[in-house]
Scaffold this motif. Structure first.
Motif, PDB file in Angstrom:
ATOM      1  N   UNK A 443       0.822  -1.214   0.000  1.00  0.00           N
ATOM      2  CA  UNK A 443       0.000   0.000   0.000  1.00  0.00           C
ATOM      3  C   UNK A 443       0.857   1.266   0.000  1.00  0.00           C
ATOM      4  N   UNK A 444       2.144   1.114   0.295  1.00  0.00           N
ATOM      5  CA  UNK A 444       3.012   2.285   0.460  1.00  0.00           C
ATOM      6  C   UNK A 444       4.113   2.329  -0.599  1.00  0.00           C
ATOM      7  N   UNK A 445       3.812   1.885  -1.788  1.00  0.00           N
ATOM      8  CA  UNK A 445       4.809   1.814  -2.858  1.00  0.00           C
ATOM      9  C   UNK A 445       4.953   3.164  -3.572  1.00  0.00           C
ATOM     10  N   UNK A 446       5.997   3.262  -4.402  1.00  0.00           N
ATOM     11  CA  UNK A 446       6.204   4.466  -5.204  1.00  0.00           C
ATOM     12  C   UNK A 446       5.067   4.662  -6.205  1.00  0.00           C
ATOM     13  N   UNK A 447       4.552   3.572  -6.757  1.00  0.00           N
ATOM     14  CA  UNK A 447       3.456   3.658  -7.723  1.00  0.00           C
ATOM     15  C   UNK A 447       2.222   4.265  -7.066  1.00  0.00           C
ATOM     16  N   UNK A 448       1.910   3.820  -5.839  1.00  0.00           N
ATOM     17  CA  UNK A 448       0.758   4.355  -5.112  1.00  0.00           C
ATOM     18  C   UNK A 448       0.949   5.843  -4.839  1.00  0.00           C
ATOM     19  N   UNK A 449       2.165   6.231  -4.416  1.00  0.00           N
ATOM     20  CA  UNK A 449       2.459   7.641  -4.150  1.00  0.00           C
ATOM     21  C   UNK A 449       2.248   8.468  -5.418  1.00  0.00           C
ATOM     22  N   UNK A 450       2.793   7.977  -6.526  1.00  0.00           N
ATOM     23  CA  UNK A 450       2.720   8.705  -7.789  1.00  0.00           C
ATOM     24  C   UNK A 450       1.267   8.947  -8.201  1.00  0.00           C
ATOM     25  N   UNK A 451       0.449   7.923  -8.113  1.00  0.00           N
ATOM     26  CA  UNK A 451      -0.959   8.044  -8.504  1.00  0.00           C
ATOM     27  C   UNK A 451      -1.711   9.024  -7.606  1.00  0.00           C
ATOM     28  N   UNK A 452      -1.511   8.887  -6.275  1.00  0.00           N
ATOM     29  CA  UNK A 452      -2.247   9.734  -5.335  1.00  0.00           C
ATOM     30  C   UNK A 452      -1.771  11.181  -5.401  1.00  0.00           C
ATOM     31  N   UNK A 453      -0.458  11.370  -5.565  1.00  0.00           N
ATOM     32  CA  UNK A 453       0.108  12.719  -5.665  1.00  0.00           C
ATOM     33  C   UNK A 453      -0.454  13.440  -6.893  1.00  0.00           C
ATOM     34  N   UNK A 454      -0.464  12.774  -8.020  1.00  0.00           N
ATOM     35  CA  UNK A 454      -0.973  13.397  -9.242  1.00  0.00           C
ATOM     36  C   UNK A 454      -2.470  13.702  -9.142  1.00  0.00           C
ATOM     37  N   UNK A 455      -3.204  12.791  -8.519  1.00  0.00           N
ATOM     38  CA  UNK A 455      -4.642  13.004  -8.345  1.00  0.00           C
ATOM     39  C   UNK A 455      -4.893  14.242  -7.488  1.00  0.00           C
ATOM     40  N   UNK A 456      -4.106  14.403  -6.422  1.00  0.00           N
ATOM     41  CA  UNK A 456      -4.254  15.570  -5.547  1.00  0.00           C
ATOM     42  C   UNK A 456      -3.892  16.855  -6.289  1.00  0.00           C
ATOM     43  N   UNK A 457      -2.842  16.813  -7.095  1.00  0.00           N
ATOM     44  CA  UNK A 457      -2.405  17.974  -7.858  1.00  0.00           C
ATOM     45  C   UNK A 457      -3.460  18.389  -8.889  1.00  0.00           C
TER      46      UNK A 457
END
Length: 461
Positions: A443-457
């Motif tokens: 749940x804490x992978x780089x892929x998850x971060x990338x997706x959530x970060x872009x969605x927030x942006x």
């Protein structure tokens, strides 16, 4: 009381001065924000989880906003565009999509804790305004991203016409800090001299409340606040009061190498691992006391006569090296020195090897905002035993599809009991827990971060 009020007056005057100066500068120079994205990260070579977030965020922005001219890094380090890109690739395996620009900051001492032996919180907070002034007058970006937690820079960036976005790892001040001072609890950020004095504790509570009010106002000036855990989000929402603009984005944990390690362990020859920098808040002393208690119980069995604790960490300076020596001395006092090994400044490959043989992983920091080392334990197959607080309790050591992923504890006795339980688990039960932990770590992978970060942006843009 008088000293705290004087400090408040100084802070108000200091902030007012910069407000007037900024308005005068902007009005008379008619500066316009450039179509660039500026990352405010004065310490770009700290080597921790914060730096990984920086480079993953830079890469995500380059992919999300290719039409922007460039990405600018505001740093106090002697770094170049090439050296930072190389560092991102070599240390974190992150390949940036385009060249960077570097805006060198010469006044970083204003945010250095060593500059403020007393009143460090307000000193660093007000000092960050000085540093942000230097950054914004050097180059004014359209998007101002703070990835280092300097909330007092946000009002100034707004005045310069920037869209302000932050990624907050840890609140500068929290209700937990206030509670410990009010209850006169002695801890790494509230020394015994203050804890034992009613007058000093009362003055510190007032000081913290003043800082909390200023911090809350400054933080509310951001257009979007990304936070790294549920614990951090709760405190930020309480202080900044911008719930609709606060989004949890778990930090990127590169566990791909650890996920490949075998889950089965030979417990009889296994050991416990602790991975953390040698800093006071990591509470290594609690680990030693817990291990001493566990060892007394485990050695009653012929299978666990040689159980070891391997403490892995980096030393940043001479002060950290002294802490290691103090811990070695404590091992002798507790008569466990033959069972404890210190692995200082190991390479990543050495860390992977150490994690690959660990039966359990210790984490003892109170109110850890997230807990990357706990995720690494789980990804590697070591059963985590973490502090019952902060990110580990709320986000990480949580049941995965009804299966237990690890243990939570608070004092030496609870940690010792958990260690003994892990070593006495059946092979099947231990494997089941390790499998659940590894799944949770995904749940804490780089892929998850990338997706959530872009969605927030995308939401704020």
């Amino acid at each position: 009381m008088g000293l705290v009020l004087s400090l408040l007056e100084l802070g108000v005057a200091f902030s007012f001065f910069f407000l007037v100066a900024a308005l005068y500068y902007i009005r008379n120079c008619k500066r316009k924000a450039q179509p660039v994205v500026g990352f405010f990260h004065p310490y770009t070579e700290d080597g921790g989880g914060g730096e990984r977030v920086l480079w993953c965020a830079v890469r995500a922005i380059q992919e999300l906003l290719p039409e922007y001219n460039s990405v600018v890094i505001y740093t106090g380090d002697y770094a170049t565009s090439e050296s930072l890109a190389a560092r991102a690739a070599e240390k974190f395996g992150i390949k940036l999509k385009a060249p960077l620009e570097v805006a060198r900051l010469h006044r970083r001492k204003w945010v250095d804790a060593a500059t403020y032996p007393r009143f460090t919180l307000i000193g660093q907070s007000l000092g960050s305004i000085v540093l942000a002034w230097e950054a914004l007058t050097t180059l004014t970006p359209l998007l101002f991203l703070d990835t280092a937690g300097y909330a007092f820079t946000y009002p100034l960036a707004r005045l310069f016409g920037c869209v302000v976005i932050c990624y907050t790892h840890y609140p500068t001040i929290s209700s937990d800090m206030l509670r410990r001072v009010k209850t006169r609890t002695s801890i790494y950020n509230n020394n015994s001299r203050i804890a034992n004095s009613y007058l000093l504790s009362t003055a510190k509570v007032l000081y913290y409340r003043v800082v909390a009010q200023l911090y809350g106002w400054a933080g509310s000036c951001t257009h979007l606040a990304m936070v790294n855990s549920s614990w951090t989000r709760a405190h930020i929402e309480e202080l900044w009061r911008i719930r609709s603009r606060t989004i949890r984005v778990y930090p990127p944990c590169d566990t791909s190498t650890l996920q490949a390690l075998p889950l089965r362990r030979r417990v009889k020859d296994g050991y416990i691992i602790s991975v953390a920098q040698f800093r006071p808040e990591k509470a290594h002393g609690l680990q030693l006391e817990a291990f001493r208690l566990a060892l007394k119980t485990l050695q009653q069995s012929p299978d666990f006569q040689e159980v070891q604790l391997k403490i892995v960490g980096s030393c940043r300076n001479e002060e950290d090296e002294k802490r290691v020596q103090t811990l070695r001395d404590e091992c002798k006092r507790l008569e466990i020195q033959t069972h404890v090994e210190f692995c200082v400044n190991v390479t990543y490959s050495e860390l992977v090897e150490l994690l690959g043989g660990a039966v359990a992983g210790l984490h003892t920091m109170i109110d850890e905002h997230f807990g990357i080392s706990v995720v690494e334990y789980m990804a590697a197959g070591a059963i985590p035993i973490a502090h019952r607080s902060g990110g580990p309790m709320m986000d990480i050591v949580v049941d995965e599809e009804g299966k237990k992923t690890g243990y939570l504890a608070e004092n030496a006795e609870e940690y010792a009991a958990a260690i003994c339980e892990v070593f006495n688990l059946s092979g099947e039960k231990r494997l089941e827990m390790a499998v659940a932990g590894r799944k949770r770590a995904l749940r804490f992978s780089e892929v998850k971060f990338d997706d959530t970060f872009k969605q927030a942006m995308r939401a704020v843009l």
